[in-house]
Design an enzyme around this catalytic site. Structure first.
Site, mmCIF file in Angstrom:
data_model
loop_
_atom_site.group_PDB
_atom_site.id
_atom_site.type_symbol
_atom_site.label_atom_id
_atom_site.label_comp_id
_atom_site.label_asym_id
_atom_site.label_seq_id
_atom_site.Cartn_x
_atom_site.Cartn_y
_atom_site.Cartn_z
ATOM 1 C CE LYS A 165 8.583 4.308 6.481
ATOM 2 N NZ LYS A 165 7.128 4.134 6.769
ATOM 3 C CG ASP A 170 8.970 8.602 5.788
ATOM 4 O OD1 ASP A 170 8.601 9.165 6.838
ATOM 5 O OD2 ASP A 170 8.329 7.694 5.232
ATOM 6 C CB ALA A 178 5.577 -1.853 0.291
#
Length: 303
Positions: free
Chosen positions: A18, A146, A107
């Protein structure tokens, strides 16, 4: 009860990354988490997770591709443990989880969260557990902020610590130039940097959500924001240099994703995306041309 003679013995799960179209950090909560308002978008960079039944109880995890640092259990193994608590009959069976890791770790792309959602959705199919998407999202909330998003994916707005989620009309398909530096950024470290610079700009998230709902990609690019960008780039010179290269290449609204070490921009056309990618290809980073994606983790059966 689990079927004694299942028709499905293995499944393959595609676990997408995402980017954050916007991320506002509004304050610290009494429970120690931060109050956030974020708009998330899945993209076509994916990990592959294959799950197979085994007679040995437990989750037997294997990984290839990008290394996963740190001691276990990782989020995939923790997702299995959560399922066993929810369905104790799973303690009598086992699963082999083979992960092909393509999404960089640390990341800001949500790879670990997506893999955990993939385990929940894949095991639901593999063992015929009968959970609905809402049930999987509830379970996923116990694993991380998430994780629930990746059950459905697409475009969504998340509030609270990320667990209060509402689906948005999908952003029109768009090209994405994604640049990941070869460094990992710790989320807790990034929040520590941000502690004295909370944005308190939650209304701006509604402006972005409105642009997305209207399908206005240009307005959405103009409204994007990441509370971590200035503080992380100020402490990670490699990312600051990449941002400068991105801007010099004519990228359309380059932005940090999450709190991690990836930058991305949207592009009006594939030609534009590939021109930007070519202009920064010499940088010490992974440069990819991606597409936005309207789905989260997807399960296919291996009979």
């Amino acid at each position: 009860m689990l079927s004694a003679a299942p028709a499905v013995v293995a499944v393959r799960v595609r676990c997408p990354a995402k980017v954050n179209l916007g991320l506002w950090v509004l304050g610290r909560r009494p429970d120690g988490y931060h109050e956030i308002d974020t708009i998330l978008q899945t993209i076509t960079l994916e990990d592959d997770l294959e799950l197979a039944r085994t007679e040995r109880p437990g989750c037997h995890f294997e990984s290839a591709g990008r290394p996963i640092p740190g001691p276990g259990p990782n989020l995939v193994e923790r997702a299995w443990e959560l399922l066993v608590v929810e369905r104790p009959e799973l303690a009598e069976v086992g699963v082999t989880a083979r992960l092909l890791k393509r999404i960089p770790v640390g990341a800001g792309l949500g790879g670990g969260s997506s893999d955990a959602a993939g385990l929940l959705a894949g095991a639901n199919s593999l063992f015929g557990l009968g959970f609905r998407a809402a049930d999987l999202e509830r379970l996923a909330a116990g694993l991380g902020s998430d994780v629930p998003f990746f059950i459905g994916g697409g475009t969504a707005r998340a509030k609270g610590r990320g667990e209060r989620m509402g689906r948005l009309r999908p952003l029109p398909p768009a090209w994405v130039v994604l640049v990941s530096a070869p460094v990992a950024v710790s989320t807790s470290w990034a929040y520590g940097l941000l502690r004295k610079r909370l944005t308190l700009r939650g209304a701006d998230a509604s402006i972005l959500a409105s642009a997305v709902a209207q399908g206005n990609v240009g307005a959405a690019v103009d409204a994007r924001f990441n509370a971590f960008q200035d503080v992380v780039l100020s402490q990670v010179p490699q990312l600051a240099r990449l941002m400068n290269s991105f801007v010099a290449a004519g990228a359309w609204g380059a932005l940090l994703s999450g709190s991690g070490s990836s930058l991305y921009s949207l592009a009006r056309t594939e030609v534009e995306a590939r021109a930007v990618a070519a202009a920064i290809a010499a940088c010490d980073a992974d440069v990819r041309v991606m597409r936005t994606r309207e789905r989260g983790v997807t399960v296919s059966r291996i009979m």
